[in-house]
Scaffold this motif. Structure first.
Motif, PDB file in Angstrom:
ATOM      1  N   GLY A 196      -2.675   4.014  -0.976  1.00 41.40           N
ATOM      2  CA  GLY A 196      -3.983   3.733  -0.023  1.00 41.40           C
ATOM      3  C   GLY A 196      -4.358   2.289  -0.071  1.00 41.40           C
ATOM      4  O   GLY A 196      -4.191   1.593  -1.206  1.00 41.40           O
ATOM      5  N   ALA A 197      -4.286   1.465   0.984  1.00 40.72           N
ATOM      6  CA  ALA A 197      -4.718   0.228   1.022  1.00 40.72           C
ATOM      7  C   ALA A 197      -5.981  -0.163   0.092  1.00 40.72           C
ATOM      8  O   ALA A 197      -6.291  -0.984  -0.448  1.00 40.72           O
ATOM      9  CB  ALA A 197      -4.685  -0.580   2.585  1.00 40.72           C
ATOM     10  N   GLU A 198      -7.146   0.465   0.482  1.00 36.10           N
ATOM     11  CA  GLU A 198      -8.440   0.325   0.095  1.00 36.10           C
ATOM     12  C   GLU A 198      -8.495   0.301  -1.386  1.00 36.10           C
ATOM     13  O   GLU A 198      -8.835  -0.599  -2.103  1.00 36.10           O
ATOM     14  CB  GLU A 198      -9.286   1.197   0.485  1.00 36.10           C
ATOM     15  CG  GLU A 198     -10.856   0.853  -0.115  1.00 36.10           C
ATOM     16  CD  GLU A 198     -11.792   1.879   0.751  1.00 36.10           C
ATOM     17  OE1 GLU A 198     -13.135   1.699   0.393  1.00 36.10           O
ATOM     18  OE2 GLU A 198     -11.472   2.763   1.486  1.00 36.10           O
ATOM     19  N   THR A 199      -7.717   1.317  -2.148  1.00 40.29           N
ATOM     20  CA  THR A 199      -7.839   1.526  -3.612  1.00 40.29           C
ATOM     21  C   THR A 199      -6.900   0.547  -4.342  1.00 40.29           C
ATOM     22  O   THR A 199      -7.336  -0.332  -5.302  1.00 40.29           O
ATOM     23  CB  THR A 199      -7.215   2.896  -4.008  1.00 40.29           C
ATOM     24  OG1 THR A 199      -7.923   3.793  -3.154  1.00 40.29           O
ATOM     25  CG2 THR A 199      -7.288   3.169  -5.421  1.00 40.29           C
ATOM     26  N   ARG A 200      -5.859   0.061  -3.730  1.00 37.68           N
ATOM     27  CA  ARG A 200      -4.963  -0.811  -4.150  1.00 37.68           C
ATOM     28  C   ARG A 200      -5.544  -2.295  -4.128  1.00 37.68           C
ATOM     29  O   ARG A 200      -5.366  -3.208  -5.285  1.00 37.68           O
ATOM     30  CB  ARG A 200      -3.600  -0.895  -3.639  1.00 37.68           C
ATOM     31  CG  ARG A 200      -2.757   0.485  -3.985  1.00 37.68           C
ATOM     32  CD  ARG A 200      -1.637   0.506  -3.729  1.00 37.68           C
ATOM     33  NE  ARG A 200      -0.629   1.643  -4.277  1.00 37.68           N
ATOM     34  CZ  ARG A 200       0.609   1.912  -4.165  1.00 37.68           C
ATOM     35  NH1 ARG A 200       1.261   0.699  -3.889  1.00 37.68           N
ATOM     36  NH2 ARG A 200       1.159   2.875  -4.659  1.00 37.68           N
ATOM     37  N   ILE A 201      -6.385  -2.587  -2.987  1.00 34.57           N
ATOM     38  CA  ILE A 201      -6.921  -3.721  -2.804  1.00 34.57           C
ATOM     39  C   ILE A 201      -7.909  -4.089  -3.915  1.00 34.57           C
ATOM     40  O   ILE A 201      -8.216  -5.259  -4.536  1.00 34.57           O
ATOM     41  CB  ILE A 201      -7.267  -4.002  -1.424  1.00 34.57           C
ATOM     42  CG1 ILE A 201      -6.366  -4.332  -0.455  1.00 34.57           C
ATOM     43  CG2 ILE A 201      -8.576  -5.323  -1.503  1.00 34.57           C
ATOM     44  CD1 ILE A 201      -5.740  -5.669  -0.485  1.00 34.57           C
ATOM     45  N   MET A 202      -8.739  -3.047  -4.221  1.00 29.65           N
ATOM     46  CA  MET A 202      -9.831  -3.250  -5.246  1.00 29.65           C
ATOM     47  C   MET A 202      -9.125  -3.432  -6.757  1.00 29.65           C
ATOM     48  O   MET A 202      -9.409  -4.195  -7.371  1.00 29.65           O
ATOM     49  CB  MET A 202     -10.506  -2.016  -5.211  1.00 29.65           C
ATOM     50  CG  MET A 202     -11.704  -2.185  -4.135  1.00 29.65           C
ATOM     51  SD  MET A 202     -12.909  -0.524  -4.235  1.00 29.65           S
ATOM     52  CE  MET A 202     -11.790   0.856  -4.410  1.00 29.65           C
ATOM     53  N   ASP A 241       0.698  -1.220   0.062  1.00 32.26           N
ATOM     54  CA  ASP A 241       0.114   0.023   0.119  1.00 32.26           C
ATOM     55  C   ASP A 241       0.770   1.369  -0.174  1.00 32.26           C
ATOM     56  O   ASP A 241       0.183   2.374  -0.399  1.00 32.26           O
ATOM     57  CB  ASP A 241      -0.862  -0.180   1.177  1.00 32.26           C
ATOM     58  CG  ASP A 241      -0.252  -0.241   2.614  1.00 32.26           C
ATOM     59  OD1 ASP A 241       0.927  -0.733   2.461  1.00 32.26           O
ATOM     60  OD2 ASP A 241      -0.906   0.175   3.560  1.00 32.26           O
TER      61      ASP A 241
END
Length: 366
Positions: free
Chosen positions: A230-236, A182
């Protein structure tokens, strides 16, 4: 509907579109940093029925360390007999994104002369990573699939391996490992097998799915992907990339030969240039049939052994097989079967074709 949400829906629709003879990106490799880590620990298994290490020094020292946790100190020079205990090594894999409190399966293996770990219990053992930090704690009853029995006369019977076992869910994660995905400047996807064509196709598939030029092939293994932090954006993004389907490159022409077992594996990319192969077998047999020769009556002769030898030569007539240019795997198998070649003979034929330049394939001999 926000712009980001519409963008994610469009990318997901493109990523889920099926392709002919395609494979998912997640089946071709993994993202850099998102990987398991190996953990190792040294511990003591107790509760054995006389099948432990007895008085081996490192088992004794390990038991002294165990009892010292409870405020018990053994007198100097006292080495307890440890037939009911064994020194063991404990190993486990810490998955990516594992969080404290999650359970891990552990494998327990005897370190010394313990005959069997059946019925034993592993005492609380810290599990350390390559940085020597503790990432988990293991404890529990062993499940041993092996069995060993010995008799008073020294005879032994062993089924599987009784000196190793597993503890399902026997370890608890105590510390998470930071993957760094992230915060890294870019995401990097690494192929399991190096291939320039496949790397280019993965990058092209990602760019087509997202409608931009965010992915580029760095080399035959790595694909660099620009991504917002950012973790959320990259996870998606990683989740959608993993489900993109592409057609990987064909495997290079390769022939695998196991000379010990006579196993030959030829992949479908192997082609044969024009060549002729003749396979024959020459067998020479020598049969000895000695016979006893008796002298004539009253001849003063002696009984003797007369040697009689018979030599025969058998040469099998095998046809010469002509491989036309571009012969496929099916043609090779059909021709080799037609001349009656054994697996060992097939190894010799393939090596000769390689030396003659008629087979443009990598020949791997195990």
């Amino acid at each position: 509907m926000t712009r980001l949400f519409r963008f994610l829906l469009a990318a997901l629709a493109l990523a889920s579109a099926p392709a002919a003879h395609a494979e998912r990106v997640k089946d071709l490799g993994s993202f850099q940093g998102v990987r398991p880590n190996q953990l190792t620990g040294y511990g003591i298994v107790v509760g054995l029925a006389g099948t432990g290490d007895d008085s081996i020094q490192y088992a004794t020292e390990g038991m002294k360390g165990v009892v010292s946790r409870f405020g018990l100190t053994l007198p100097p020079g006292v080495n307890p007999a440890l037939k009911n205990a064994a020194a063991v090594l404990v190993t486990a894999d810490l998955p990516a994104f594992a969080k404290p409190g999650q359970r891990l399966d552990v494998t327990v293996s005897a370190l010394g002369k313990a005959k069997s770990l059946r019925g034993g219990t592993l005492i609380m053992t810290p599990l350390r990573g390559a940085d020597n930090e503790i990432y988990g704690m293991a404890q529990g009853n062993l499940a041993v699939g092996g069995l060993g029995v010995s008799g008073a006369d020294g005879s032994q019977v062993s089924v599987n391996i009784p000196s190793a076992g597993r503890i399902p869910g026997g370890a608890t994660v105590e510390r998470a490992v930071a993957t760094g995905f992230d915060t890294a400047p870019t995401l990097t996807f690494n192929l399991a097998e190096a291939d320039l064509t496949t790397a280019l196709r993965v990058a092209d598939g990602i760019n087509r799915a997202f409608g931009d030029k965010r992915a580029s092939a760095v080399d035959a293994v790595s694909v660099s992907i620009a991504a917002q932090p950012g973790a959320e954006t990259r996870i998606m993004m990683m989740g959608m990339i993993e489900n993109i389907e592409i057609a990987p490159a064909d495997a290079p022409a390769k022939v695998i030969v196991n000379a010990r077992t006579g196993t030959v594996v030829i992949n479908g990319a192997v082609k044969i240039h024009p060549a002729a192969v003749a396979h024959g077998k020459l067998t020479v047999s020598v049969n000895e049939s000695p016979r006893v020769v008796q002298p004539a009556p009253f001849s003063q002769g002696r009984t003797a052994v007369e040697q009689s030898s018979s030599i025969s030569i058998d040469e099998q007539k095998k046809p010469m097989v002509n491989f036309k240019g571009g012969a496929s795997l099916a043609d090779i198998v059909k021709a080799v079967n037609a001349i009656g070649a054994s697996p060992a003979d097939m190894v010799a034929i393939l090596e000769a074709l390689k030396q003659a330049g008629a087979m443009k394939a990598e020949l791997v001999v195990l």
